[in-house]
Design a protein around this motif. Structure first.
Motif, mmCIF file in Angstrom:
data_model
loop_
_atom_site.group_PDB
_atom_site.id
_atom_site.type_symbol
_atom_site.label_atom_id
_atom_site.label_comp_id
_atom_site.label_asym_id
_atom_site.label_seq_id
_atom_site.Cartn_x
_atom_site.Cartn_y
_atom_site.Cartn_z
ATOM 1 N N VAL A 1 0.845 -1.205 0.000
ATOM 2 C CA VAL A 1 0.000 0.000 0.000
ATOM 3 C C VAL A 1 0.872 1.243 0.000
ATOM 4 O O VAL A 1 2.000 1.229 0.499
ATOM 5 N N ASN B 1 -3.621 -5.055 5.418
ATOM 6 C CA ASN B 1 -2.863 -3.817 5.211
ATOM 7 C C ASN B 1 -2.094 -3.360 6.445
ATOM 8 O O ASN B 1 -1.771 -2.182 6.577
ATOM 9 N N ASP C 1 -15.315 -5.781 7.078
ATOM 10 C CA ASP C 1 -14.402 -4.721 6.626
ATOM 11 C C ASP C 1 -13.025 -4.876 7.266
ATOM 12 O O ASP C 1 -11.992 -4.632 6.629
ATOM 13 N N LEU D 1 -10.103 -5.054 4.722
ATOM 14 C CA LEU D 1 -9.365 -3.794 4.532
ATOM 15 C C LEU D 1 -8.257 -3.566 5.558
ATOM 16 O O LEU D 1 -7.261 -2.899 5.260
ATOM 17 N N ASP E 1 -3.723 5.191 0.920
ATOM 18 C CA ASP E 1 -4.580 4.159 0.310
ATOM 19 C C ASP E 1 -5.666 3.698 1.275
ATOM 20 O O ASP E 1 -6.827 3.522 0.874
ATOM 21 N N ILE E 2 -5.306 3.467 2.516
ATOM 22 C CA ILE E 2 -6.259 2.891 3.479
ATOM 23 C C ILE E 2 -7.368 3.910 3.745
ATOM 24 O O ILE E 2 -8.556 3.582 3.725
ATOM 25 N N ARG E 3 -6.945 5.121 3.995
ATOM 26 C CA ARG E 3 -7.893 6.196 4.288
ATOM 27 C C ARG E 3 -8.931 6.334 3.171
ATOM 28 O O ARG E 3 -10.126 6.443 3.411
ATOM 29 N N ARG E 4 -8.415 6.280 1.917
ATOM 30 C CA ARG E 4 -9.327 6.449 0.769
ATOM 31 C C ARG E 4 -10.312 5.293 0.642
ATOM 32 O O ARG E 4 -11.377 5.437 0.058
ATOM 33 N N SER E 5 -9.942 4.117 1.196
ATOM 34 C CA SER E 5 -10.826 2.955 1.041
ATOM 35 C C SER E 5 -11.924 2.933 2.103
ATOM 36 O O SER E 5 -12.784 2.051 2.084
ATOM 37 N N LEU E 6 -11.911 3.894 3.020
ATOM 38 C CA LEU E 6 -12.878 3.886 4.124
ATOM 39 C C LEU E 6 -13.749 5.139 4.072
ATOM 40 O O LEU E 6 -13.276 6.194 3.619
#
Ligand code: PLP
Length: 479
Positions: free
Chosen positions: A39, A73, A65, A69, A43-48
């Motif tokens: 990642v 990661n 989730d 997610l 990336d993580i922030r955008r997926s939540l």
């Protein structure tokens, strides 16, 4: 259901059972993940979802989730190929204990607010004291990290200085108070610098002393520095010796340092955050000869005793020194019990997690002998790897290997800066493989790769695979 209620009991039970499966499945398959998740920042922030949900969501969906997610990661510290920094394992018994402690949600600031947690903390720390073959006089308590433990130890040392009354009068605006000096080696951990900053001593008054050829503090340099400071009107306060330095796991000569500290009336704090765990084995305890002379010792069971993060034990010869620095009882926390330990008296924090449960459960579930066997195996694997490196003319071992960390670099016969750049590329390539995660340090101004073995899932097969990968990657970089 009343509007203020927790989730229903059967939903909690279902979620906990699923969480148990998630954890057990994860640990069975963790080696299949790339150690470092693929990642990029953000990336993580955008997926939540950016905003919180207004309406309740079923825990089942939240756990979905988590599985999709979050779990993939993280950097997988429990991966057998995690060999960076100091590799650690949050072991099964520790995970179970963390779950139980979360259920209790007890806050043992006072004995009254947590009788069993308080007494278990005293007991588990005393077990560790016995495992370390330290005299009965030492008393332990648990902090989050070694950084906090060392800070508390140095705060106690400051409070013990006669006539200064720093707790009451502070340091600022007192021209009669000379600079207070702390001594540590150039290899000591940066948490000592932070403690000196937070205690208002100033980084100028942390003497970083030179080391010998094996990265151990030189006692002659210590004696000379103390003499020089006294002659210049400064006030030597404490010595921090390290047993298991962060870069090379070197052990400072504790007995001679203790003698110097005692002669000069200085507090001796030993940072055994890493190697303290190894010292439960008599043969490694012998390397820490003189440990028993310390005023305070920090050992991190979350580093190499398979206790999940966080668990740092501070052992002090005289807990009243900590109380002198920190005990303070506002009216609302006054209780009738006498002759009990109120853990809030021993440090900065009031509220505290029930960390003793996991230390106690890990010691019981593995047994002292089981813990020793695991540590010895890690050291054996490290010695084996160091032997292969030493026997290969394309590589060199960069420091002695007293425990389970191997510092090495590859050689190509290029100028030093070019060799450093290639070793950096070697490190990047190994970490990009997904199979292993190594970290680096600098020794005598040369880049060095570190292999830290401390994970319960790391076996001889992993170490062999790593060595094959390192050699193949070096050859590729040469071409
Ligand atoms: N002391 C030593 C020797 C360390 O290697 C480290 C961290 O690696 C620390 C202290 C700080 O540990 P913590 O993260 O528990 O503050």
């Amino acid at each position: 259901m009343p509007i203020s209620a927790d989730i229903p009991g059967d939903e909690l039970r279902r979620a906990l059972h699923r969480a148990a499966d998630l954890v057990a499945d994860y640990l069975e398959r963790v080696g299949d993940y790339p150690v470092l998740p693929p990642v990029a920042p953000g990336d993580i922030r955008r997926s939540l979802p950016a905003a919180p949900p207004a309406a309740p969501e079923p825990l089942e969906r939240v756990l979905d989730d988590y599985r999709a997610l979050i779990e993939p990661n993280v950097t997988h510290w429990n991966h057998p190929g995690f060999l960076a920094y100091f590799a650690t394992t949050g072991s099964g018994p520790g995970i179970v204990a963390e779950t139980l402690a979360a259920g209790l949600n007890v806050n043992a600031m006072l004995w009254r607010t947590g009788p069993a947690p308080t007494e278990l903390e005293e007991l588990a720390c005393d077990w560790l004291r016995q495992m370390l073959d330290l005299p009965e006089v030492f008393r332990g308590h648990i902090n989050d990290t070694a950084s906090m433990s060392s800070f508390l130890a140095l705060a106690a040392a400051r409070e013990r200085l006669p006539g200064l009354e720093v707790r009451q009068r502070g340091l600022a605006g007192r021209p009669e108070v000379p600079p207070l000096v702390v001594y540590a080696s150039e290899q000591a951990h940066s948490s000592i610098d932070k403690a000196v900053i937070a205690l208002g001593l100033g980084l100028d008054h942390l003497r970083r002393l030179p080391c010998d050829a094996e990265f151990r503090l030189d006692p002659a340099a210590l004696a000379a520095a103390i003499r020089e400071d006294r002659a210049a009107g400064r006030l030597p306060m404490a010595v921090v010796a390290t047993a298991g330095t962060t870069s090379t796991t070197s052990v400072d000569p504790l007995r001679s340092i203790a003698a110097a500290a005692r002669e000069e009336g200085l507090w001796l704090h030993v940072d055994a955050a890493y190697a303290g765990s190894a010292a439960i084995c008599p043969e490694y305890r012998a390397l820490l000869d003189g440990l028993e002379e310390a005023d305070s010792i920090v050992v991190n069971p979350h580093k190499w005793l398979f206790v999940p993060v966080d668990c740092s034990v501070l052992l002090v010869r005289d807990p009243d020194t900590l109380r002198a620095a920190f005990a303070l009882v506002p009216e609302y926390l006054r209780t009738a019990e006498r002759q009990v330990t109120n853990l809030m008296d021993l440090g900065l924090q009031l509220g505290r997690r029930f960390r003793a449960l996991k230390l106690w459960m890990v010691i019981r579930a593995f047994g002292v002998e089981g813990l020793r066997q695991r540590i010895r195996e890690h050291c054996r694997l490290a010695r084996g790897l160091a032997g292969w490196i030493a026997a290969d003319p394309d590589f060199e071992v960069a420091a002695p290997v007293p425990f389970s960390v191997v510092c090495f670099r590859a050689r190509w016969g290029a100028p030093p800066e070019e060799e450093d750049r290639r070793n950096e590329r070697l490190l990047e390539a190994i970490n990009a493989s997904g199979r292993f995660f190594l970290s680096h340090t600098r020794l005598r101004d040369r880049l060095v790769l570190r292999v830290a073995i401390g994970n319960l899932r790391t076996t001889a097969a992993h170490v062999t695979e790593l060595w094959d990968l390192v050699r193949a990657t070096r050859a590729r970089l040469a071409a």
